[in-house]
Scaffold this motif. Structure first.
Motif, mmCIF file in Angstrom:
data_model
loop_
_atom_site.group_PDB
_atom_site.id
_atom_site.type_symbol
_atom_site.label_atom_id
_atom_site.label_comp_id
_atom_site.label_asym_id
_atom_site.label_seq_id
_atom_site.Cartn_x
_atom_site.Cartn_y
_atom_site.Cartn_z
ATOM 1 N N ASN A 149 0.904 -0.991 0.156
ATOM 2 C CA ASN A 149 -0.130 0.106 -0.076
ATOM 3 C C ASN A 149 1.034 0.904 0.053
ATOM 4 N N ALA A 150 1.625 0.999 0.451
ATOM 5 C CA ALA A 150 2.732 2.815 1.166
ATOM 6 C C ALA A 150 3.747 2.447 -0.073
ATOM 7 N N ARG A 151 4.259 1.727 -1.184
ATOM 8 C CA ARG A 151 4.662 2.157 -2.371
ATOM 9 C C ARG A 151 3.743 2.191 -3.706
ATOM 10 N N TYR A 152 2.585 1.465 -3.766
ATOM 11 C CA TYR A 152 1.176 1.918 -4.484
ATOM 12 C C TYR A 152 1.082 3.616 -4.463
ATOM 13 N N PHE A 153 0.697 3.724 -3.487
ATOM 14 C CA PHE A 153 0.563 5.161 -3.096
ATOM 15 C C PHE A 153 1.569 6.007 -3.241
ATOM 16 N N LYS A 154 2.470 5.986 -2.420
ATOM 17 C CA LYS A 154 4.209 7.090 -2.962
ATOM 18 C C LYS A 154 4.094 7.203 -4.076
ATOM 19 N N PHE A 191 3.534 15.720 -6.628
ATOM 20 C CA PHE A 191 3.713 15.850 -5.052
ATOM 21 C C PHE A 191 4.904 15.384 -5.182
ATOM 22 N N ASP A 192 5.512 16.272 -3.962
ATOM 23 C CA ASP A 192 6.984 16.163 -3.470
ATOM 24 C C ASP A 192 6.255 15.224 -1.447
ATOM 25 N N THR A 193 6.814 14.031 -2.075
ATOM 26 C CA THR A 193 6.847 13.352 -0.681
ATOM 27 C C THR A 193 8.208 12.888 0.541
ATOM 28 N N GLY A 194 8.997 13.912 -0.166
ATOM 29 C CA GLY A 194 9.681 14.231 1.061
ATOM 30 C C GLY A 194 11.161 13.330 1.130
ATOM 31 N N LEU A 195 12.065 13.287 2.226
ATOM 32 C CA LEU A 195 13.079 12.064 2.419
ATOM 33 C C LEU A 195 12.111 10.647 2.913
ATOM 34 N N SER A 196 10.690 9.944 2.314
ATOM 35 C CA SER A 196 10.294 9.201 3.144
ATOM 36 C C SER A 196 10.398 7.466 2.856
ATOM 37 N N THR A 197 11.083 6.911 3.397
ATOM 38 C CA THR A 197 11.817 5.558 2.440
ATOM 39 C C THR A 197 10.487 4.384 3.859
ATOM 40 N N THR A 198 9.573 5.074 3.860
ATOM 41 C CA THR A 198 8.497 3.941 4.846
ATOM 42 C C THR A 198 6.887 4.074 4.413
ATOM 43 N N PRO A 199 6.220 3.498 5.004
ATOM 44 C CA PRO A 199 4.799 4.234 4.776
ATOM 45 C C PRO A 199 4.396 5.740 5.796
ATOM 46 N N ILE A 200 5.141 6.421 6.102
ATOM 47 C CA ILE A 200 4.307 7.467 7.051
ATOM 48 C C ILE A 200 5.025 8.675 5.662
ATOM 49 N N THR A 201 3.706 9.332 5.180
ATOM 50 C CA THR A 201 4.114 9.871 3.928
ATOM 51 C C THR A 201 4.204 11.553 3.885
ATOM 52 N N PRO A 202 4.636 12.085 3.870
ATOM 53 C CA PRO A 202 4.034 13.279 4.044
ATOM 54 C C PRO A 202 4.179 14.382 2.703
ATOM 55 N N ILE A 203 3.576 14.904 2.673
ATOM 56 C CA ILE A 203 3.057 16.264 1.911
ATOM 57 C C ILE A 203 3.703 17.172 1.709
ATOM 58 N N MET A 204 5.021 17.558 0.860
ATOM 59 C CA MET A 204 5.040 18.483 1.620
ATOM 60 C C MET A 204 4.661 20.223 0.675
ATOM 61 N N LEU A 205 4.429 20.749 1.851
ATOM 62 C CA LEU A 205 3.717 21.554 1.179
ATOM 63 C C LEU A 205 3.843 23.391 1.463
ATOM 64 N N GLY A 206 4.622 23.227 2.550
ATOM 65 C CA GLY A 206 5.884 24.945 2.556
ATOM 66 C C GLY A 206 4.829 25.342 3.260
ATOM 67 N N ILE A 224 1.329 18.036 4.274
ATOM 68 C CA ILE A 224 0.400 16.922 5.297
ATOM 69 C C ILE A 224 0.714 15.747 5.157
ATOM 70 N N ARG A 225 0.084 15.198 6.667
ATOM 71 C CA ARG A 225 1.275 13.924 6.893
ATOM 72 C C ARG A 225 0.340 12.860 6.799
ATOM 73 N N VAL A 226 0.445 11.759 5.936
ATOM 74 C CA VAL A 226 -0.397 10.873 5.309
ATOM 75 C C VAL A 226 0.184 8.950 5.914
ATOM 76 N N MET A 227 -0.961 8.584 6.475
ATOM 77 C CA MET A 227 -0.506 7.451 7.361
ATOM 78 C C MET A 227 -1.177 6.144 6.835
ATOM 79 N N ILE A 228 -0.143 5.890 5.854
ATOM 80 C CA ILE A 228 -0.990 4.676 4.962
ATOM 81 C C ILE A 228 -0.827 3.453 5.797
ATOM 82 N N SER A 229 -1.443 2.148 6.125
ATOM 83 C CA SER A 229 -1.732 1.104 6.766
ATOM 84 C C SER A 229 -2.609 -0.073 6.054
#
Ligand SMILES: *Cc1c(COP(=O)(O)O)cnc(C)c1O
Length: 395
Positions: A301-306, A314-329, A363-368
């Protein structure tokens, strides 16, 4: 009339004026991929319920059965009459699951840090801490009275510099890092950090709250992820994220665990984990040990969403885990984005200063694992629509 509390009114107004006042949303449904929040049915992108265990039928049943057999409350602290066989069983099972020798449980991850850090260092000692470490590490560090030194985020070379400059002045030094950083979703380079700690002969602690049940083989955590078994002195964790319950744990070298049973203040002075919580955690360990299905689904799920979010621009920052930040400024944009998402039926919280640096609101998206592919697609659709409307992405 006394106005001794007037200062609080002033402080609260300041928070409201600067857009930093927490307006707390209320759930009227169980945890899951979908929630009822403030009376509205929404897709949930906010919980730490990585594996969907918070309302898992086997976990619910385990808690119910334990309550029938043993009641609810612990009625004592662990060191007086609060240690039940169930607690010891959970500690043995957690140690075995994580591949370490020993473990001790606390009431939460927060209290695990409050208990562990001050037991290891005191006022003559030093703590060397990643600059982005979690608030509970910061509070536990302050409580210890040790001198707190910071190194640049996830930078073993800077850690080496801080230790080279300071190691000689302190009898004991404890290096502490988050395992997975909760706001960015990046993983601490624990293998390199371990090498630096070895070189300077200092203690190493990792707080694996967002790594347990998520990274490592079958969710065995960051020590397993880097194959550092037996090397990291102590691994603090939580049972309230991937495990879906509540509770904390410190795991690692037996001598540290033995010491925490003597000197961990929340262990000695705050009542034990409750019966249903302990039983529910045991069921969570069972589920994790039986199959990697949930962990695998979480990552899928995390890989698909990201990947889809990146494709949308969208810019998802440095994430390499299911925590997906959507960088907005800027924070107001992130807040407006979050409100529009909620209108569109998606619950995704904006995070701004001081939780993250100024200008790095997101915005921080938490994938499950609880999300179905259709849920993720619905979320992506809402992100695309709101992103275009607010000019964050083109098209
Ligand atoms: C969430 C978190 C905690 C606190 O855990 P609780 O069990 O909720 O008290 C501690 N440390 C880190 C790094 C966390 O992300």
């Amino acid at each position: 009339m006394s106005n001794k509390l007037q200062w609080i009114e002033t402080e609260l107004q300041t928070l409201k004026d600067s857009g930093l006042y927490n307006r707390i949303r209320t759930l009227s449904s169980p945890q899951g991929a979908w929630l009822v929040v403030d009376g509205k049915q929404v897709l949930n992108f906010c919980s730490n319920n990585y594996l969907g265990l918070a309302n898992h039928p086997r976990i619910v049943k385990a808690a119910q059965d334990a309550v029938t057999k043993y009641g609810v409350g612990p009625a004592a602290v662990r060191s007086i009459a609060g240690t039940m066989e169930l607690h010891l069983e959970l500690e043995r099972r957690l140690a075995a699951f994580k591949g370490v020798e020993s473990a001790i449980t606390f009431q939460s991850g927060f209290t695990a840090n409050m208990g562990t850090i001050p037991a290891l260092v005191g006022k003559d000692d030093a703590i060397v801490s990643d600059e982005l470490n979690h608030a509970s590490i910061i509070d536990g560090s302050r409580l210890s009275g040790a001198k707190i030194l910071r190194y640049a985020h996830c930078d073993p070379a800077d850690l080496d510099r801080v230790l080279t400059e300071n190691r000689g002045q302190f009898p004991k030094v404890l290096v502490i890092t988050d395992g997975v950083f909760s706001m960015d979703g990046d993983i601490a380079p624990l293998d390199k950090i371990y090498e630096v700690c070895l070189k300077h002969d200092v203690m190493l602690m990792v707080d694996d709250a967002h790594g347990e049940g998520v990274i490592g083989a079958g969710g065995r955590g960051i020590v397993d992820h880097f194959h550092l078994h037996g090397k990291v002195d102590v691994e603090v964790g939580t049972l309230s994220k991937a495990f879906g319950v509540v509770g904390g744990v410190s795991a690692g070298k037996p001598i540290i665990v033995e010491w925490l049973r003597q000197r961990g203040r929340p262990f000695l002075f705050s009542s034990a984990m409750t019966v249903p919580d302990v039983a529910a955690c045991l069921a969570a360990v069972d589920i994790l040990e039986e199959s990697t299905e949930l962990v695998d689904r979480l990552w899928e799920n995390a890989r698909y969403f990201k990947a889809e979010m990146k494709r949308l621009g969208f810019d998802t920052g440095l994430s390499t885990t299911p925590i997906t930040p959507i960088m907005l400024g800027e924070a107001p944009l992130a807040q407006q984005f979050s409100r529009e998402m909620f209108e569109a039926g998606v619950f995704a919280m904006a995070i701004g200063f001081p939780t993250v640096p100024r200008g790095k609101a997101r915005i921080r998206v938490m994938i499950s694992a609880a999300h179905a592919r259709e849920d993720l697609d619905k979320g992506l659709e809402a992100f695309a629509a709101v992103g275009r409307k607010l000019g964050v992405i083109n098209g």
